[in-house]
Design an enzyme around this catalytic site. Structure first.
Site, PDB file in Angstrom:
ATOM      1  N   ASP A  84     -11.108  -0.745 -15.718  1.00  0.00           N
ATOM      2  CA  ASP A  84     -11.366   0.076 -14.530  1.00  0.00           C
ATOM      3  C   ASP A  84     -10.115   0.851 -14.131  1.00  0.00           C
ATOM      4  OD1 ASP A  84     -13.651  -0.038 -12.168  1.00  0.00           O
ATOM      5  OD2 ASP A  84     -11.676   0.403 -11.354  1.00  0.00           O
ATOM      6  N   GLY A  85     -10.308   2.018 -13.524  1.00  0.00           N
ATOM      7  CA  GLY A  85      -9.177   2.820 -13.050  1.00  0.00           C
ATOM      8  C   GLY A  85      -8.421   2.181 -11.901  1.00  0.00           C
ATOM      9  N   GLU A 122       0.303   7.778  -3.453  1.00  0.00           N
ATOM     10  CA  GLU A 122       0.621   6.506  -2.768  1.00  0.00           C
ATOM     11  C   GLU A 122       1.406   5.623  -3.734  1.00  0.00           C
ATOM     12  OE1 GLU A 122      -3.343   5.243  -1.769  1.00  0.00           O
ATOM     13  OE2 GLU A 122      -3.626   6.853  -0.325  1.00  0.00           O
ATOM     14  N   GLU A 171       2.317   1.458   2.039  1.00  0.00           N
ATOM     15  CA  GLU A 171       0.965   1.146   2.497  1.00  0.00           C
ATOM     16  C   GLU A 171       0.833  -0.343   2.809  1.00  0.00           C
ATOM     17  OE1 GLU A 171      -2.030   2.538  -0.210  1.00  0.00           O
ATOM     18  OE2 GLU A 171      -3.619   1.408   0.788  1.00  0.00           O
ATOM     19  N   CYS A 193      -1.722  -2.179   2.426  1.00  0.00           N
ATOM     20  CA  CYS A 193      -2.397  -2.839   1.301  1.00  0.00           C
ATOM     21  C   CYS A 193      -1.438  -3.134   0.148  1.00  0.00           C
ATOM     22  CB  CYS A 193      -3.526  -1.969   0.753  1.00  0.00           C
ATOM     23  SG  CYS A 193      -4.958  -1.928   1.824  1.00  0.00           S
ATOM     24  N   CYS A 197      -9.474   0.920   3.794  1.00  0.00           N
ATOM     25  CA  CYS A 197      -9.040  -0.215   2.983  1.00  0.00           C
ATOM     26  C   CYS A 197      -8.093  -1.159   3.698  1.00  0.00           C
ATOM     27  CB  CYS A 197      -8.438   0.262   1.660  1.00  0.00           C
ATOM     28  SG  CYS A 197      -6.776   0.876   1.743  1.00  0.00           S
ATOM     29  N   CYS A 198      -7.143  -0.611   4.479  1.00  0.00           N
ATOM     30  CA  CYS A 198      -6.100  -1.488   5.016  1.00  0.00           C
ATOM     31  C   CYS A 198      -6.579  -2.477   6.075  1.00  0.00           C
ATOM     32  CB  CYS A 198      -4.935  -0.664   5.541  1.00  0.00           C
ATOM     33  SG  CYS A 198      -4.085   0.246   4.223  1.00  0.00           S
TER      34      CYS A 198
END
Lengths: 644, 644
Positions: A188-189, A319, A335, A337, A415-416
């Site tokens: 997966d990427g 990022e 970030e 995450c 996401c975060c």
């Protein structure tokens, strides 16, 4: 190992998550909120009007008509919410939360295809392209988050429903991926499945999941053209007529095989998620080659690409990491995450070797960048965690528009916040570890729990006081056989005092006990002044302050505007403070010279150099994670230090 | 006023332009070169495989079949070439060049429509959208460059052929634009026609062109929705189905009327082209309101948004201004074209009032950023002119990919090289000025020529020596009536010595003479150490060096890597140097402390602050415009200055 964090500092966060974030995110996922649009956001191309994530699942399940909306990885928002909810439920049972989780679990079950596949975008919009645009599809990324949610849900509730969904999905993945003829020979990427499979192994004991994880790790970068070949094949088959984009392989860490990667490059979250899985596989398989490959990435990050606040990712573009010693303070990404991924990575490295550096990095990133990610109200979140902010630059320099002077309420790409929630509700994983030899205490926070070591189960209760002096007390009960316990001696402590039949080993105090006992360590907590390696050009002549695990910063509301005009003239001292918003904390109080910017300058931009007039001022530094909770203003971690 | 620059420093540039740039650009425009592709460029979206500019004109003229290729403003490359060629021809007649120009002139005549319209993209691809997408169409921008080429061609050759084309085009524009019902009530998205119309007025004497320029200036920003209304109308009429983009009005200086604009914002080239036209209109109409509006923009730039090298534009995003005192050295734009526009603006302001600041800015930008735009081989060009470069950052930080450590050979958007060429071949416009009262000499370079003043024509011959001491000699002949002559006393000179019946006025030496005479000024040329306003946070504690008109820089090839580790410990001294590539010039030699970055650091990124070990080193500074001619390496203008 069953550890419960009892530390009031951290309970405050888990309370916020339970009472504010989880219900709020629930409403977001269900599109119950009007406030979802973040008007501060700049990029109009990013969807943010609504989440639609629950609706996507309903449409995939056939419960509703409609189109997919949102990111290709929109499903993962639901899974991350579920993981946080399950973690939170494990901390405190709550029928309402259980009902909410049940609703989501049932929906996920319903949305899954008969063959195990589950990814609402491709189910709804492009079934012919399943697993065929892996550079961007996030199908296995979402699968990973589903698995992580399943494991958390199982641990919290004992229900195996989502474990079944996960195993069925993994079966589907195994049917499509692998070295065999006709299967997909790539990954997966966005790394995540590699890590999640380890979690699934941990609850099922099935080693095939570790093998699959390893396979995904090692197939990456073997064929640098893998992603573009997929797209070309789609074109040839007539199932995708989009033009084939240039794929930045370094962004995906797919430019070379992992064992050849010497530097941490590309998207920081992807890198650390990958590296964390590498460390897990290395520990399980006792695979030294894998460990060395993980260690190379670790060393490159920690010795050359790591912010004093525990942040990583020097640029907003992708990022991403940039290059050695490039650590800009006001344009970086850092970030939330990525720091969470670094925490995972550090914890996984500890499974390979106990080295105090891993614990130090866990602590640094947790107490600084990670919790900086959430406001004290539990409703506002940083994606980017800068070390220096000038609000005018954030507003008027498009190159810094990602550097927010205040935490926005939510993000188009969510996401975060849920990543934060799932992490802070599972801190018990990071505090201790155990191996054949000993029990290790890595983080200095209050906890209680039981650990099996040396064929006995001992009860541990740790209390930590980090106010005027540092004091760690660890009560050990149930000791019948000799047990060796290591308690970390933090690098920010000094003049350690503990009973003299114990010794110091590699940054830990070593205690060997034969009976129940309360171990105690006391130490001084001086104010530390860090300086950066000279090749960090952004920090020349500057220092960053720390006391205890907290890195400190200056904010405009305490120190006035134009923080860059300050030069620290003496080492600050700690002083207890109480603030209606910030609560009780230790500030650092110091003295500085401040260059005068007004009267003394004629109305010109340049003049012949002369000694610039200054005034003596008093400074107040606050812990970094507390900034941006009162008002909008400048913030700065690294401050000029005058020569003594 | 007929002035010829005889200065060998500048003749070197005009020779390069004649012998290298003009033939090279000719080949580029005709797609005769394979080397056109710039492999260093990052943005694959920008066309750069070929120019096709001549072919576009041929297709519009019906001489050839095919489609338009390139930018909407591709035509302007041809016009700028023609303007340079004409200027160059005026300096030195050359039959071959005349033939080349004739070929282009004939092609332009042939491509023009019967109604006067000329813009190959819209002629070939979208005639229904003429003047209907003004935010991006560049139709009037190209018209402006056509007019400037026509004026230069007329002045150089006496031919009125392109003046006729221009006047016919302006007639077409007047038929479509204006306050009358049914006409277009707005201006082009890229200012240029406003300035060019003044040039057309200067050779035709037709005041209607000044009026039209003023109208275009003042209609700008009157209706902030003008551009989007055009697009909406196209959609309603069914002639353009593209989605309507968000238009950043500040980028185009169309966010408010010009008389309300207090700050220099948006795309820097657009701003200075506009401001230059405002200053011209103000001077012609003696329009104080217009002058004050131009002056406000001038003051904002020069007092708050101006680099010591004469560059403007603090960010690559929109090649734009940002905010007061924001002058980053390593991520700015400082486009060559923007400094050229600033030169125009300064010269136009001098027509309103003689203030030495305008002359100083002309000189600073000309001797530093503008000529930095071209390599000493005449074949490589900077678009962006940084004040600090780390080649590793240019390569690995996407936020600095526009900051090139070497001058590329050409650009997909070929604006800067021909703009440089036309400017450096017309320097005679900037050296002197004249008004009812006096003759003014603004720039200290060798020239000769005749100026009409006070009903007499005097001959001037200036020779300037800026080696060890400064010496300006101006021989004035043909004096029959008293004449007042002002010669600028440069701000970088000291201890001025000139005959004592003259006096100093506003930065100029005033001489009143009744007979032929050679005026002489001598002065010291100390090394200047500039410091920036304290609110320029990027330059705190730093100095920039200057001697004569030249700002200096450090380069890696003379001073080793990691220039940021240096702290200047004493003021450097000038020393004459000779280099096989750089030629003869004065370097500055100084002493510095250099922090050691290797031995003294353990293998860590951070340590407790201590005094950093350093070594004493010798430094060599070279004139800024000479950097990046020998090898690839770091460069730095602002250097840390130790406290004395």
């Amino acid at each position: 190992m069953a550890i419960t964090i009892t530390d009031s500092f951290w309970q405050r966060y888990t309370d916020l998550i339970r009472n504010e974030m989880i219900p709020y995110q629930w409403d977001v996922l269900h599109d119950n909120l009007d406030i979802f649009i973040d008007k501060e956001r700049d990029d109009p191309g990013i969807p943010s009007e609504k989440s639609h994530a629950i609706d996507n699942l309903k449409i995939a399940a056939g419960q509703k008509e409609g189109s997919h909306y949102g990111w290709l990885f929109q499903d993962s928002d639901v899974y991350k919410w579920l993981e946080s909810a399950a973690n939170s439920y494990a901390l405190k049972q709550d029928d309402k939360l259980l009902d909410m989780m049940d609703e989501v679990v049932a929906l996920i079950e319903d949305a899954q295809e008969d063959d195990g596949y589950l990814s609402t975008y491709y189910q709804i919009e492009a079934p012919e392209l399943r697993f065929r645009r892996l550079f961007e599809s996030h199908e296995l990324y979402c699968a990973g988050h589903l698995i992580e949610a399943a494991v958390a849900h199982y641990k919290a509730t004992g229900s195996e429903r989502l474990i079944k969904v996960s195993e069925k999905f993994v079966e589907c993945i195994k049917n499509h991926f692998g070295p065999e003829e006709g299967k997909i020979n790539g990954a997966d990427g966005h790394q995540e499945i590699e890590w999640a499979l380890i979690k699934l192994y941990e609850v099922t004991g099935k080693e095939e999941y570790v093998d699959l994880s390893k396979w995904f790790l090692e197939i990456r970068g073997q064929d640098p053209d893998f992603y573009s070949k997929q797209l070309l094949e789609n074109k040839e088959k007539g199932i995708d007529d989009r033009s084939i984009p240039h794929i930045n392989l370094k962004y995906h860490q797919a430019h070379q095989p992992i064992h050849e990667q010497e530097e941490a490059v590309g998207h920081a979250v992807r890198l650390v998620y990958m590296a964390a899985a590498m460390a897990e596989v290395a520990a399980i398989h006792k695979d030294d080659k894998m460990f060395q490959s993980a260690k190379r990435l670790w060393d490159n990050i920690i010795k050359k690409r790591f912010y004093i606040t525990g942040g990583i990712g020097s640029t907003v573009h992708g990022e991403a990491f940039t290059f050695d010693y490039d650590l800009p303070n006001d344009s970086m990404y850092c970030e939330t995450c990525a720091s969470i991924g670094l925490l995972f990575f550090a914890r996984a490295m500890l499974k390979n070797e106990v080295d105090v550096e891993y614990a130090e990095v866990m602590e640094r990133t947790l107490y600084n960048t990670i919790i900086s990610g959430m406001a004290l109200d539990g409703k506002h979140f940083f994606y980017t965690n800068p070390l220096e902010v000038n609000p005018e630059a954030s507003q008027k320099d498009p190159g810094k528009s990602h550097v927010k002077p205040t935490r926005p309420s939510w993000f188009g790409c969510a996401c975060c916040p849920p990543n934060l929630a799932r992490t802070l509700t599972s801190l018990n994983k990071y505090v201790t570890s155990v191996d054949e030899e000993a029990i290790y205490v890595h983080l200095l926070m209050d906890f209680e729990g039981e650990i099996e070591s040396n064929n006995q189960t001992v009860s541990l209760t740790q209390t930590v006081d980090l106010s005027d002096r540092g004091k760690v007390e660890l009560s050990v009960k149930g000791v019948t056989e000799p047990v060796k316990i290591y308690i970390r001696l933090p690098e920010w402590g000094d003049m350690f005092y503990f009973e003299n039949n114990s010794s110091v080993k590699d940054g830990y105090a070593e205690f060997i006990i034969n009976e129940d006992k309360t171990l105690s360590i006391e130490f001084e907590m001086p104010v530390l002044m860090w300086q950066a390696h000279p090749l960090v050009r952004q920090n020349k002549g500057k220092v960053a302050l720390q006391r205890g695990p907290y890195v400190y910063c200056l904010v405009e509301e305490d120190n006035g505007p134009h923080l860059h005009l300050l030069t620290l003239t003496e080492k600050p001292v700690a002083e207890e403070m109480s603030d209606s918003v910030l609560g009780d904390f230790f500030a650092l109080k110091g003295k500085a010279k401040k260059i005068k910017s007004d009267d003394s300058w004629k109305n010109v931009l340049y003049q012949q150099a002369e000694k610039e007039p200054f005034e003596e001022v008093s400074l107040t530094f606050i812990p970094y994670h507390l900034w941006a909770n009162r008002s909008v203003g400048e913030m700065m971690v690294w401050i000029d230090k005058g020569e003594e």
